[in-house]
Design a protein around this motif. Structure first.
Motif, PDB file in Angstrom:
ATOM      1  N   ARG A 151       0.756  -1.140   0.010  1.00 64.29           N
ATOM      2  CA  ARG A 151      -0.065   0.045  -0.065  1.00 64.29           C
ATOM      3  C   ARG A 151       0.920   1.512   0.115  1.00 64.29           C
ATOM      4  NH1 ARG A 151      -2.008   0.396   4.484  1.00 64.29           N
ATOM      5  NH2 ARG A 151      -1.540  -1.621   5.470  1.00 64.29           N
TER       6      ARG A 151
ATOM      7  N   ARG B 248       1.941   2.127  -3.802  1.00 64.24           N
ATOM      8  CA  ARG B 248       0.884   2.313  -4.733  1.00 64.24           C
ATOM      9  C   ARG B 248       0.863   3.988  -4.979  1.00 64.24           C
ATOM     10  NH1 ARG B 248      -3.622  -1.757  -2.237  1.00 64.24           N
ATOM     11  NH2 ARG B 248      -3.103  -3.550  -3.608  1.00 64.24           N
ATOM     12  N   TYR B 249       0.335   4.192  -6.217  1.00 65.15           N
ATOM     13  CA  TYR B 249      -0.060   5.541  -6.465  1.00 65.15           C
ATOM     14  C   TYR B 249      -1.541   5.602  -5.856  1.00 65.15           C
ATOM     15  CZ  TYR B 249       3.957   6.632  -9.205  1.00 65.15           C
ATOM     16  OH  TYR B 249       5.284   7.197  -9.625  1.00 65.15           O
ATOM     17  N   HIS B 250      -2.207   4.611  -6.090  1.00 62.66           N
ATOM     18  CA  HIS B 250      -3.630   4.782  -5.771  1.00 62.66           C
ATOM     19  C   HIS B 250      -4.068   4.950  -4.244  1.00 62.66           C
ATOM     20  CE1 HIS B 250      -7.945   3.979  -5.864  1.00 62.66           C
ATOM     21  NE2 HIS B 250      -7.766   2.655  -4.942  1.00 62.66           N
TER      22      HIS B 250
ATOM     23  N   GLU C  80       0.076   1.638 -13.283  1.00 59.54           N
ATOM     24  CA  GLU C  80      -0.607   1.342 -12.359  1.00 59.54           C
ATOM     25  C   GLU C  80      -2.165   1.328 -12.667  1.00 59.54           C
ATOM     26  OE1 GLU C  80      -1.685   2.661  -8.007  1.00 59.54           O
ATOM     27  OE2 GLU C  80       0.542   2.327  -8.484  1.00 59.54           O
TER      28      GLU C  80
ATOM     29  N   PRO D 241      -3.580  -2.420 -12.503  1.00 58.94           N
ATOM     30  CA  PRO D 241      -3.493  -2.412 -11.234  1.00 58.94           C
ATOM     31  C   PRO D 241      -2.967  -3.761 -10.683  1.00 58.94           C
ATOM     32  CG  PRO D 241      -5.585  -1.585 -11.525  1.00 58.94           C
ATOM     33  CD  PRO D 241      -5.337  -2.119 -12.863  1.00 58.94           C
TER      34      PRO D 241
ATOM     35  N   ALA E  30       0.800  -3.917 -11.739  1.00 63.87           N
ATOM     36  CA  ALA E  30       1.739  -3.103 -10.964  1.00 63.87           C
ATOM     37  C   ALA E  30       1.919  -3.789  -9.395  1.00 63.87           C
ATOM     38  CB  ALA E  30       0.902  -1.862 -11.060  1.00 63.87           C
ATOM     39  N   ASP E  31       0.816  -4.375  -8.884  1.00 69.41           N
ATOM     40  CA  ASP E  31       0.876  -4.901  -7.688  1.00 69.41           C
ATOM     41  C   ASP E  31       2.008  -6.074  -7.543  1.00 69.41           C
ATOM     42  OD1 ASP E  31      -0.847  -2.983  -6.442  1.00 69.41           O
ATOM     43  OD2 ASP E  31      -2.604  -4.740  -6.101  1.00 69.41           O
TER      44      ASP E  31
ATOM     45  N   TYR F  15       5.424  -4.491  -7.459  1.00 71.50           N
ATOM     46  CA  TYR F  15       5.360  -3.962  -6.284  1.00 71.50           C
ATOM     47  C   TYR F  15       5.797  -4.882  -5.080  1.00 71.50           C
ATOM     48  CZ  TYR F  15       3.227   0.369  -7.883  1.00 71.50           C
ATOM     49  OH  TYR F  15       3.076   1.530  -8.385  1.00 71.50           O
TER      50      TYR F  15
END
Length: 241
Positions: free
Chosen positions: A72, A75-77, A106, A110, A113-114, A117
């Motif tokens: 978390r 993330r950009y989100h 991302e 998503p 991207a995760d 990450y």
């Protein structure tokens, strides 16, 4: 790591019957000693088997929290400031040598991207094994592992404490000798068992586990600045167990 994170939770579970066994030994009652030995042996074996059951809780915990604490933070989100995340990614890229997802990547995918990450997180963990250099990170990892495993043992601990309460009351009321002596011998086990019942019921919870988990995420992000671009490549990824 192993003793505080894995052994201590099991010891917490078996503490009430161990105190009960001590009272039986002091009393010198063969029957009470026999019952206490059997009870302690069985409960210790059961607790040891499920001592690492907290590890199985992680997927559910992370899903409930919206992802692992470190994920978390990458993330950009949901971030309050995209610039902070971009600069963090740049520092991680300098350490790992591989690009991190951009905000556009991302947003477009998503899940992919995760996955990147999570790969970056595993590599960062692999680079922060030095307990002296990253002592705060290690301490939070131990705290998290202990609390997570205590959560995994919560129902077992409550059951063990409840059984100890019942056994202690029975031997106090039905044992031989003066009641005052029996109270002195088995009262401590009853008190410890009641305290542990309260501990399991009121303190051990998912939110209680989350505190060191979030702290670990913060310490791992802070460790990026200590690693620097000259950090050696990782060869193995350690896991909290």
């Amino acid at each position: 790591y192993s003793f505080p994170a894995r052994v201590v939770p099991v010891l917490v579970v078996v503490l009430p019957p161990l105190v009960l066994l001590g009272g039986a030994i002091v009393a010198g009652s063969g029957r009470a000693i026999g019952v206490s030995v059997v009870l302690t042996t069985v409960l210790t074996a059961v607790a040891a088997q499920v001592g690492r059951s907290g590890k199985r809780l992680e997927p559910g915990l992370w899903q409930e929290w919206g992802g692992s604490p470190t994920l978390r933070r990458l993330r950009y989100h949901g971030a309050a400031d995209a610039g902070v995340i971009r600069r963090l990614h740049q520092r991680i890229e300098a350490v790992l040598g591989d690009p991190m997802p951009t905000a556009a990547e991302e947003q477009a995918n998503p899940a992919a991207a995760d996955a990147r990450y999570e790969e970056a997180t595993r590599r960062l963990i692999g680079l922060t094994r030095d307990r002296k250099q990253f002592r705060l990170l290690f301490a939070e990892n131990v705290n998290y592992g202990m609390r997570r495993n205590l959560l995994g043992l919560r129902w077992t601990g409550m059951a063990v404490a409840a059984v100890t309460v019942i056994v202690a009351i029975v031997v106090m009321l039905a044992g031989s000798g003066k009641f005052a002596h029996r109270t002195a011998q088995y009262g401590p086990a009853l008190g410890v068992a009641v305290i542990e019942l309260l501990f399991w019921a009121l303190i051990v919870s998912r939110n209680w586990v989350r505190v060191p988990a979030e702290a670990y995420g913060d310490r791992l992000i802070e460790a990026v600045d200590l690693l620097g671009p000259a950090a050696p490549s990782d060869t193995e990824t350690p896991r909290s167990e």
